[in-house]
Design an enzyme around this catalytic site. Structure first.
Site, mmCIF file in Angstrom:
data_model
loop_
_atom_site.group_PDB
_atom_site.id
_atom_site.type_symbol
_atom_site.label_atom_id
_atom_site.label_comp_id
_atom_site.label_asym_id
_atom_site.label_seq_id
_atom_site.Cartn_x
_atom_site.Cartn_y
_atom_site.Cartn_z
ATOM 1 N N TYR A 66 0.860 -1.183 0.000
ATOM 2 C CA TYR A 66 0.000 0.000 0.000
ATOM 3 C C TYR A 66 0.895 1.230 0.000
ATOM 4 O O TYR A 66 1.558 1.528 0.997
ATOM 5 C CB TYR A 66 -0.912 -0.046 1.226
ATOM 6 C CG TYR A 66 -1.914 1.068 1.375
ATOM 7 C CD1 TYR A 66 -2.216 1.939 0.344
ATOM 8 C CD2 TYR A 66 -2.575 1.230 2.594
ATOM 9 C CE1 TYR A 66 -3.148 2.948 0.508
ATOM 10 C CE2 TYR A 66 -3.517 2.238 2.762
ATOM 11 C CZ TYR A 66 -3.800 3.092 1.724
ATOM 12 O OH TYR A 66 -4.712 4.094 1.887
ATOM 13 N N LYS A 126 -1.432 -1.394 -4.073
ATOM 14 C CA LYS A 126 -2.515 -0.411 -4.000
ATOM 15 C C LYS A 126 -1.849 0.955 -4.109
ATOM 16 O O LYS A 126 -1.117 1.378 -3.212
ATOM 17 C CB LYS A 126 -3.304 -0.531 -2.697
ATOM 18 C CG LYS A 126 -4.389 0.539 -2.555
ATOM 19 C CD LYS A 126 -5.062 0.516 -1.195
ATOM 20 C CE LYS A 126 -6.033 1.691 -1.080
ATOM 21 N NZ LYS A 126 -6.652 1.767 0.272
#
Length: 298
Positions: A137, A165
């Protein structure tokens, strides 16, 4: 890329709470059902929007367990296990595996600002701690440290680090990493979902997906078939609701307010230091929701 082992339309799910600030099991079940009924094939639990930083470890693990139990085989559950303490992240990764999570979401360590070699070592430690696939992330606006392009290319060599992400907002850097690796790419910023899909992203981990999952599913399908005109039409139609949820205050606050407006959850309660939306934000949210066909009639 048109497949992913943990879905393509994912939302970083809020953690429903009762009016007194306790995690709401019934609200959690209702929200999972709502997401699965509106185009989702994956759910992210205990991310930023899930207020992971103010949940206890036990609350976080119970959310993972309950969401997986409710979703069953209808959707993959990606469990946020990030921490700025590597030992804690490893501990949470193992607990997530124990309760049946399908994958792990690992944010870069926040506040202590490690070097890139330290970031790589942190990610390897977590990825080595279970057999689950890992989604990195990248959100330097919150963590203070990005995954640089060389670091992502390095981490792609780990057999369990399989996806990113992307909430960095650097399309050129994203293109370079996608061209150099097999990492699955997910939009982590709702305003940039279409641009990221157009350059090779496989899906989205959304906040606005709490209320617009069907629209994001349709956008992805349009890109898959090469219909960028339709994808752009959906993108443009979503601008009011993206602005209403992501711009005035904070995604978790506004997503909960939107779910209350739709009758999915009973309370928009958030934990301090977050506070609920003022009247003017709610009025703008209602106006934006009204632009989504049929959503207020559910």
């Amino acid at each position: 890329m048109t497949s992913s082992p943990f879905g393509r339309v994912l939302t970083a799910m809020v953690t429903p709470m009762t009016a007194d600030g306790e995690v709401d099991p019934a609200g959690t079940d209702a929200l999972v059902d709502h997401l699965l009924a509106t185009g989702h094939d994956g759910i992210v639990v205990n991310g930023t929007t899930g207020e992971a930083s103010t949940l206890t470890d036990d609350e976080s693990v119970e959310m993972m367990r309950r969401v997986k139990e409710r979703a069953g085989d209808r959707a993959a559950v990606v469990a946020g296990v990030g921490s700025n303490d590597t030992r804690h992240a490893v501990h949470m990764a193992r607990r997530a595996a124990d309760v049946g999570a399908d994958a792990l979401l690992l944010v870069s360590p926040y506040y202590n600002k490690p070097t890139q070699p330290g970031l790589i070592a942190h990610c390897h430690a977590v990825a080595d701690s279970t057999d689950l696939p890992v989604v990195l992330y990248d959100i330097p606006g919150r963590t203070g440290i990005p995954f640089t392009t060389p670091t992502l290319i390095d981490l792609a060599d780990h057999p369990r680090i399989v996806a990113v992400k992307d909430a960095k907002g650097d399309l050129a850097a994203s293109t370079k990493v996608m061209a150099a690796t097999d990492l699955l790419w997910f939009s982590g910023e709702d305003a940039l979902t279409l641009p990221l899909l157009a350059i090779g992203a496989v899906g989205t981990v959304s906040v606005v997906g709490h209320v617009a999952g069907a629209q994001y599913a349709a956008m992805i399908a349009a890109v898959d078939r090469g219909d960028l005109t339709e994808a752009r039409r959906i993108h443009e139609a979503l601008i009011p609701i993206v602005d209403a949820i992501m711009t005035p205050s904070q995604g978790a606050i506004m997503a909960k307010a939107a779910l209350v407006e739709l009758g999915v959850i009973a309370s928009a309660t958030v934990r301090l230091p977050l506070v609920e939306s003022p009247v003017e934000h709610l009025e703008a949210l209602r106006a934006a929701l009204a632009t989504l066909p049929g959503i207020l009639d559910r």
